[in-house]
Design an enzyme around this catalytic site. Structure first.
Site, PDB file in Angstrom:
ATOM      1  N   ARG A 109      27.013  36.516  26.917  1.00 34.62           N
ATOM      2  CA  ARG A 109      27.569  36.659  28.272  1.00 34.62           C
ATOM      3  C   ARG A 109      27.861  35.267  28.837  1.00 34.62           C
ATOM      4  O   ARG A 109      28.822  35.057  29.565  1.00 34.62           O
ATOM      5  CB  ARG A 109      26.620  37.444  29.187  1.00 34.62           C
ATOM      6  CG  ARG A 109      27.066  37.462  30.643  1.00 34.62           C
ATOM      7  CD  ARG A 109      26.558  38.658  31.447  1.00 34.62           C
ATOM      8  NE  ARG A 109      25.151  38.948  31.246  1.00 34.62           N
ATOM      9  CZ  ARG A 109      24.137  38.217  31.729  1.00 34.62           C
ATOM     10  NH1 ARG A 109      24.374  37.153  32.456  1.00 34.62           N
ATOM     11  NH2 ARG A 109      22.896  38.557  31.471  1.00 34.62           N
ATOM     12  N   TYR A 113      49.997  44.581  43.165  1.00 32.58           N
ATOM     13  CA  TYR A 113      49.602  45.573  42.164  1.00 32.58           C
ATOM     14  C   TYR A 113      48.652  46.599  42.804  1.00 32.58           C
ATOM     15  O   TYR A 113      47.700  46.213  43.486  1.00 32.58           O
ATOM     16  CB  TYR A 113      48.925  44.857  40.990  1.00 32.58           C
ATOM     17  CG  TYR A 113      48.341  45.789  39.962  1.00 32.58           C
ATOM     18  CD1 TYR A 113      49.164  46.513  39.113  1.00 32.58           C
ATOM     19  CD2 TYR A 113      46.965  45.953  39.848  1.00 32.58           C
ATOM     20  CE1 TYR A 113      48.625  47.377  38.172  1.00 32.58           C
ATOM     21  CE2 TYR A 113      46.424  46.810  38.907  1.00 32.58           C
ATOM     22  CZ  TYR A 113      47.254  47.520  38.074  1.00 32.58           C
ATOM     23  OH  TYR A 113      46.725  48.372  37.143  1.00 32.58           O
ATOM     24  N   ASP A 131      48.997  35.744  41.156  1.00 33.76           N
ATOM     25  CA  ASP A 131      48.951  36.666  40.027  1.00 33.76           C
ATOM     26  C   ASP A 131      50.235  36.458  39.220  1.00 33.76           C
ATOM     27  O   ASP A 131      51.328  36.800  39.674  1.00 33.76           O
ATOM     28  CB  ASP A 131      48.839  38.105  40.544  1.00 33.76           C
ATOM     29  CG  ASP A 131      48.657  39.123  39.419  1.00 33.76           C
ATOM     30  OD1 ASP A 131      49.135  38.858  38.295  1.00 33.76           O
ATOM     31  OD2 ASP A 131      48.057  40.185  39.669  1.00 33.76           O
ATOM     32  N   LYS A 188      48.719  42.804  29.801  1.00 35.79           N
ATOM     33  CA  LYS A 188      50.161  42.972  29.847  1.00 35.79           C
ATOM     34  C   LYS A 188      50.855  42.018  28.855  1.00 35.79           C
ATOM     35  O   LYS A 188      50.669  42.143  27.677  1.00 35.79           O
ATOM     36  CB  LYS A 188      50.655  42.805  31.275  1.00 35.79           C
ATOM     37  CG  LYS A 188      49.804  43.563  32.320  1.00 35.79           C
ATOM     38  CD  LYS A 188      49.854  45.072  32.159  1.00 35.79           C
ATOM     39  CE  LYS A 188      48.769  45.803  32.951  1.00 35.79           C
ATOM     40  NZ  LYS A 188      48.654  45.437  34.353  1.00 35.79           N
TER      41      LYS A 188
HETATM   42  C1  LIG Z   1      47.710  45.478  35.385  1.00 33.11           C
HETATM   43  C2  LIG Z   1      47.736  44.485  36.453  1.00 33.11           C
HETATM   44  C3  LIG Z   1      46.558  44.030  37.056  1.00 33.11           C
HETATM   45  C4  LIG Z   1      45.197  44.592  36.703  1.00 33.11           C
HETATM   46  O1  LIG Z   1      44.846  44.275  35.409  1.00 33.11           O
HETATM   47  P1  LIG Z   1      43.911  45.184  34.471  1.00 33.11           P
HETATM   48  O2  LIG Z   1      43.887  44.425  33.204  1.00 33.11           O
HETATM   49  O3  LIG Z   1      44.539  46.537  34.375  1.00 33.11           O
HETATM   50  O4  LIG Z   1      42.570  45.242  35.156  1.00 33.11           O
HETATM   51  C5  LIG Z   1      46.655  43.050  38.019  1.00 33.11           C
HETATM   52  N1  LIG Z   1      47.848  42.534  38.394  1.00 33.11           N
HETATM   53  C6  LIG Z   1      49.000  42.960  37.843  1.00 33.11           C
HETATM   54  C7  LIG Z   1      50.288  42.352  38.300  1.00 33.11           C
HETATM   55  C8  LIG Z   1      48.994  43.947  36.875  1.00 33.11           C
HETATM   56  O5  LIG Z   1      50.150  44.367  36.351  1.00 33.11           O
END
Ligand SMILES: *Cc1c(COP(=O)(O)O)cnc(C)c1O
Length: 386
Positions: free
Chosen positions: A53, A106, A178, A203
């Site tokens: 961890r 998101y 983000d 993603k």
């Molecule tokens: C999918 C997504 C998230 C969240 O991510 P997870 O891996 O599903 O927890 C945050 N921001 C954006 C822009 C996303 O597309």
């Protein structure tokens, strides 16, 4: 239409980011250190790892790679994008603080803020950040974080990161960006003045729709230390296998992004010319309201294109049932092309009035263009629209 594309140095960067031969064996690919604990020579004396961890060599390699590809000093990986977001917010906020968030953030990010952080007395203002003056006017002495996602989801609005950095600096707030949709190949917010970059590595960075992961990346040593502490103390760490898969994905990031970009540009072009389509949302179109900002801060547009079908929900259902290449599924950024109905799928948790205000209605669809042949994607959309 913009002519932006992948800066060629990212092909090399992607392949080599964080890749150092294994110290023990010389393995060119960082091995999967599938272990929770490590032998100690005497109490507290060990080779730098004591518990997974706290740290794991496979994770260290990935984190070095993530930092490198964002052009940053420090990278941290998490068990999901939301876990990364949670760690960042945990260390930045206290009860009574306020946060400015872009209004079409998101869906899961908005839900995390509303359902958990608000109950600890933190106030979130969801505002349209495509107009920097609007953001400046909302800043108060309580504003501690400005949270930007650009391009936004699913309306693909563009927020000027440099302008947001100016606002954040003036108000001594931390600017978090983000960068999931653009990927580091096309946009590097830290170079534009952001303090922290967050990714859902699920993603584009993961890219194969087979891993859930997240990252927090920064040049600020104090922030890094705090977020790393949360990673350890709150514990949302990724497994060694997940780290291996993500690091492996990083090697093809630039190649994949190039194809995503080529495909989305062709798809957006086609949709714009179709009489069956009412509106196209794509930052690479010169009709986009922030086209100039998009072409300045992004060197390409990833694979995301949203559009409204000229018709009703029944037409949307007919269209979806006729698609052969695009798969109806949530998520994005994978090698395969996906189509999503934001109102009923990814954005179902967004409060209805806000959804209406953002223009997310029953005829809107969001495409994640994969890396298949461009013609196959355009032909698939064409036959399904007809
Ligand atoms: C999918 C997504 C998230 C969240 O991510 P997870 O891996 O599903 O927890 C945050 N921001 C954006 C822009 C996303 O597309």
């Amino acid at each position: 239409m913009s002519t932006n594309s992948v800066d060629s140095k990212y092909y090399t960067k992607s392949v080599h980011a964080g890749m150092k031969p294994d110290v023990l064996s010389g393995a060119v690919t960082p091995p999967i250190y599938q272990t929770s604990t490590y032998i100690q020579q005497s109490p507290g004396v060990h080779k730098g790892w004591d518990y997974s961890r706290a740290g794991n060599p496979t994770r260290d390699a990935l984190e070095a790679g993530l930092a490198e590809i964002e052009g940053a000093k420090y990278g941290l990986s998490f068990s999901s994008g939301l876990a990364a977001e949670q760690a960042i917010m945990q260390v930045l906020l206290l009860p009574g603080d306020e946060v400015l968030v872009c209004d079409d953030v998101y869906g899961g990010t908005g839900r995390l803020f509303r359902n958990y952080f608000e109950k600890f007395g933190i106030k979130f203002h969801f505002i349209d950040m495509s107009d920097p003056a609007e953001v400046s006017s909302k800043v108060t002495s309580k504003t501690k974080v400005i949270w930007v996602e650009t391009p936004t989801n699913p309306t693909l609005k563009i927020i000027d990161i440099e302008k947001m950095a100016e606002v954040a600096k003036k108000s001594q707030a931390t600017l978090v960006v983000d960068n999931t949709f653009a990927s580091p190949v096309f946009q590097r917010p830290l170079e534009l003045g952001a303090d922290v970059v967050v990714h859902s590595t699920t993603k584009y960075i993961g890219g194969h729709s087979d891993v859930i992961g997240g990252a927090a990346i920064t040049n600020n040593q104090d922030l890094y230390t705090l977020i790393k502490r949360s990673q350890f103390e709150a514990g949302s760490v990724p497994s060694p296998m997940e780290c291996f898969l993500l690091h492996r994905s990083l090697k093809t990031l630039a190649v994949r992004m190039n194809q995503h970009h080529q495909n989305s540009v062709a798809v957006a072009d086609f949709l714009s010319s179709s009489p069956k389509v009412k509106k196209v949302y794509f930052p690479g179109l010169d009709s986009h309201p922030n086209f100039d900002v998009a072409t300045r801060q992004m060197s390409g547009f990833s694979g995301m294109v949203s559009f409204d079908i000229d018709g009703n929900y029944d037409d949307v259902l007919k269209f979806l049932s006729r698609l052969e290449v695009f798969v109806l599924a949530e998520s994005l950024g994978g090698v395969e092309s996906l189509v999503n109905h934001p109102e009923k799928m990814t954005h179902a948790s967004v409060p209805e009035p806000l959804r209406k205000q953002l223009g997310i209605g029953s005829t809107m669809l969001r495409l994640s263009c994969g890396i298949e042949a461009t013609d196959d994607l355009v032909m698939d959309l064409k036959q399904a629209l007809n």
